[in-house]
Design an enzyme around this catalytic site. Structure first.
Site, short mmCIF file in Angstrom:
data_model
loop_
_atom_site.label_atom_id
_atom_site.label_comp_id
_atom_site.label_asym_id
_atom_site.label_seq_id
_atom_site.Cartn_x
_atom_site.Cartn_y
_atom_site.Cartn_z
N LYS A 53 0.82 -1.45 0.05
CA LYS A 53 0.05 -0.15 0.19
C LYS A 53 0.76 1.18 0.16
CE LYS A 53 -3.80 -2.55 2.30
NZ LYS A 53 -4.39 -2.88 3.33
N GLN A 97 -4.47 -1.30 9.59
CA GLN A 97 -4.39 -2.82 9.13
C GLN A 97 -4.89 -3.82 10.27
OE1 GLN A 97 -3.12 -3.56 5.93
NE2 GLN A 97 -3.89 -5.39 6.28
N ASP A 120 -10.98 2.79 4.15
CA ASP A 120 -11.25 1.46 4.12
C ASP A 120 -12.92 1.41 3.94
OD1 ASP A 120 -9.22 -0.32 4.04
OD2 ASP A 120 -9.06 -0.27 6.13
#
Ligand code: NAP
Length: 315
Positions: A53, A97, A120
Site C-alpha cells: 500500500k 491494518q 477503508d
C-alpha cells in the site's frame, strides 16, 4: 465458447495512470493527498499488505506515513494515535491494518477514525452514507468490483444481480452498489435455500463466500457476467486435482509450488459465463487501487465539505 476475461491488472494500470494525473494536478494546487497506515506488531502477511500500500502511494505521488506500534499496544494508545491522525490536516486517509492484537478493542479503534478519513469504508457512518447513496468512502473491494463492471461496459440497469455473501466488507456494500446502479439485487448467504436455482437467474453474479470453487459451472446462466471475489489458497492435492482437472498447466504449477489460488467460482465456469474475473488477477489488484482512489477522493471531499469535519456533511 469461453468467457471474456475481465482483467483486473489492466484496469488497475488504467486507474493508476488516471490517479497519477489527478495527484499531479492537485499537488500543483498545493494539495498533496496523504495516507497514514497503522501496522501493529509483526504479522508477516500484514507487513506485506502495508508495504504494497505504501509502495502504491509512492508510485502515485501520494504522501504516506507508517506508524508501527508494538504487538503489546493498548486500546488507549491506539485511540490516541487515531485521534492524532484525525487532527492532522496533512492526513487525508487513515488505514488501520487488521487484524489487531486480541487485547485491542478493534471496533472502538475503527469507529474512532473520522468517517471523512475512513478510506477503508468500514465505519458505520460510511456504511450509512452508502445505504442512503450520499457522497462518502466505499469499501475498497466492492468499489473495485463496480469499476470492473463499469469499465467493461457491463449493463447493470435492470439486470438481475445475485451477490453470494453478506459480509460488511464485501457482500453487503456490493449489493448496495449494484442496487444504486439500478440492478435488481438478490443477496444470498449460508442459510439461503437452493442456491443454484437463484444463481441461474443472475445476469451478474458476484461470489464472495470464501470457499474454493464452490459455485459450479452449471450454476451460471449462459453469457452471465461473473465477478469472483474469493481468494482461497488450496494446498490439498485431491482438491487441486478436482478443481483443475481441465487446466493441466495450472495443475502443473500447483505440483511445482504446492499451492494454488482458487476463487469461489469453479474454474470450469470459464466455459459457461459470458465474462469472468480470473483468480488471481481479477478483483485482487482492484483493492489497493480503490484504496488509492479513496485517499484522493477523501482529499477532495474534505476540502469540499470542511477539512476539520469528522464526516462529510452537506453545508
Ligand atoms: P466472510 O466475512 O467470511 O463472509 C462470507 C459470507 O459468505 C458470509 O455472508 C456467509 O454467510 C457466506 N457463505 C459462507 N458459506 C456459504 C455457503 N455455503 N453458501 C452461501 N453463502 C455462504 O468473507 P468476506 O470477508 O466477505 O470474503 C469473502 C471472500 O472474498 C474470501 O474468499 C476472501 O478471501 C475474499 N476477499 C478477497 C478480497 C480481494 O481483494 N480479492 C478482499 C476481501 C475478501 P453467513 O453470513 O450466513 O455466515
Amino acid at each position: 465458447m469461453t468467457a471474456r476475461i475481465l482483467d483486473g491488472i489492466k484496469i488497475r494500470d488504467e486507474m493508476f495512470a488516471e490517479l497519477k494525473g489527478e495527484v499531479t494536478q492537485m499537488t500543483a494546487q498545493g494539495i498533496r493527498p496523504g495516507l497514514a497506515a497503522v501496522l501493529v506488531g509483526e504479522n508477516p502477511a500484514s507487513q506485506l499488505y502495508v508495504k504494497s500500500k505504501i509502495a502504491a502511494c509512492e508510485q502515485l505521488g501520494l504522501a504516506s506515513w507508517l506508524h508501527s506500534p508494538p504487538a503489546n499496544v493498548t486500546t488507549e494508545y491506539m485511540l490516541q494515535l487515531v485521534a492524532d491522525l484525525n487532527n492532522d490536516d496533512n492526513v487525508d486517509g487513515i488505514l488501520v491494518q487488521l487484524p489487531l492484537p486480541s487485547q485491542v478493542d478493534s471496533k472502538r479503534v475503527l469507529e474512532a477514525v473520522f468517517p471523512a478519513k475512513d478510506v477503508d469504508g468500514f465505519h458505520p457512518v460510511s456504511m450509512g452514507m452508502l445505504v442512503s447513496n450520499r457522497p462518502g468512502l466505499v469499501a475498497c473491494t466492492p468499489a473495485g468490483c463496480m469499476e470492473i463492471l463499469r469499465r467493461n461496459n457491463i449493463n447493470m440497469e435492470g439486470a438481475n444481480a445475485v451477490v453470494l455473501g453478506r459480509s460488511d466488507i464485501v457482500g453487503k456494500p456490493m449489493a448496495l452498489l449494484l442496487l444504486h446502479a439500478n440492478a435488481t439485487v438478490t443477496i444470498c448467504h449460508s442459510k439461503s435455500r437452493d442456491l443454484p436455482e437463484i444463481t441461474r437467474r443472475a445476469d451478474i453474479l458476484v461470489a464472495a463466500i470464501g470457499r474454493a470453487g464452490f459455485v459450479q459451472a452449471d450454476w451460471i446462466k449462459a453469457g452471465a457476467s461473473v465477478i469472483d471475489v474469493g481468494t482461497n489458497k488450496v494446498t490439498d492435492a485431491t482438491e487441486a486435482n478436482r478443481l483443475l482437472a481441465n487446466f493441466p498447466q495450472r495443475l502443473e504449477k500447483f505440483r511445482a509450488k504446492g499451492s494454488v489460488l482458487i476463487g469461489d467460482v469453479h474454474p470450469d465456469a470459464v466455459n459457461t459465463a459470458g465474462a469472468l474475473t480470473p483468480v488471481p488477477g481479477g478483483v485482487g489488484p482492484m483493492t489497493i487501487t480503490m484504496l488509492m482512489s479513496n485517499t484522493v477522493k477523501a482529499a477532495r471531499l474534505r476540502r469540499l465539505y470542511g477539512r476539520s469535519q469528522p464526516a462529510f456533511v452537506a453545508r
